[in-house]
Scaffold this active site. Structure first.
Site, PDB file in Angstrom:
ATOM      1  N   VAL A  77       0.858  -1.168   0.000  1.00  0.00           N
ATOM      2  CA  VAL A  77       0.000   0.000   0.000  1.00  0.00           C
ATOM      3  C   VAL A  77       0.908   1.236   0.000  1.00  0.00           C
ATOM      4  CG1 VAL A  77      -1.878   1.122   1.245  1.00  0.00           C
ATOM      5  CG2 VAL A  77      -1.595  -1.343   1.417  1.00  0.00           C
ATOM      6  N   CYS A  78       0.658   2.160  -0.908  1.00  0.00           N
ATOM      7  CA  CYS A  78       1.514   3.348  -1.013  1.00  0.00           C
ATOM      8  C   CYS A  78       1.417   4.223   0.243  1.00  0.00           C
ATOM      9  CB  CYS A  78       1.133   4.179  -2.222  1.00  0.00           C
ATOM     10  SG  CYS A  78       1.995   5.767  -2.281  1.00  0.00           S
TER      11      CYS A  78
END
Lengths: 119, 131
Positions: A77-78
């Protein structure tokens, strides 16, 4: 073949995450490898373990967690996109972890193909 | 696909990354967050190009003023892309024409290509990220 997957939309509002998941399941069934699934834009919301859909609906987040556990898939997940949207380590579902956009570029470099699931 | 024979020889792999921008700069976050991907790809020393199609051409429209919508005007960043050695910017001619725009209306130098040429260019890429 080694696939990278980019998911750019959140669960339920948009079908992108469902389609990405179904693609991953189908690819694995054919013996392909999923190098990494990267969640960006509102896609970071897929990692939220607090999501609680009605019982007769699929649980998109749990589907990803289960797939990751079964096939040892890297769900990233960024970090910048997550911070914007309140996705923090303490609410991540199993199998997801937070990292930088470099992980997306690395997937582009290392995978044979990268597929984008978005709007 | 690019040659991956460099693997194991310590030579960094360089692939052709194309970022396809399809949406207007404001209204949704796609343009802003796509720009983040562009900068990171450049930081990884990859061969990066940008394409602007559909309402994406508005991302590089001159004279953006965002004060009244309470958002940051991030369009100056496109002018700084040269500092990151990103010089391949392509705009689809049909998208420009449909919106009554010309290359002069854009804040960065670009190559204007027709849809067919652009399609051929996409075909040459290793990785295409569309936003």
């Amino acid at each position: 073949m080694k696939f990278g997957i980019l998911v750019n939309e959140g669960p339920y509002q948009h079908q992108a995450s469902d389609s990405a998941y179904q693609f991953a399941v189908a690819a694995l069934a054919k013996g392909h490898e999923i190098y990494r699934v990267f969640f960006y834009n509102d896609g970071v919301n897929n990692a939220n373990k607090l999501t609680e859909p009605p019982q007769d609906d699929r649980n998109v987040t749990r589907q990803w967690s289960t797939l990751a556990a079964q096939h040892d898939i890297d769900l990233v997940v960024c970090v910048a996109a997550s911070l914007r949207r309140g996705i923090k380590a303490e609410i991540l579902a199993p199998g997801f972890h937070i990292s930088g956009l470099g992980q997306l570029i690395e997937a582009g470099i290392e995978a044979d193909r990268v597929l984008v699931f978005g709007d | 696909m690019s040659d991956t024979q460099d693997e194991g020889r310590g030579i960094p792999k360089v692939k052709r990354f194309m970022l396809v921008n399809r949406k207007a700069p404001y209204g949704t976050i796609y343009a802003l967050e796509a720009l983040e991907v562009v900068l990171i790809a450049a930081a990884f020393d990859q061969d990066v190009s940008l394409v602007f199609v559909d309402d994406g051409v508005y991302q590089i429209r001159k004279g953006q003023q965002t004060k009244d919508i309470g958002q940051k005007n991030f369009s100056p960043t496109y002018r700084a892309l040269g500092d990151y050695d990103i010089e391949k910017l392509y705009v689809e001619r049909e998208s420009l024409e449909a919106r009554g725009l010309a290359a002069d209306d854009l804040l960065v130098p670009v190559q204007v290509l027709g849809a067919v040429e652009l399609g051929a260019l996409m075909d040459e890429q290793d990785v295409v990220f569309s936003f």
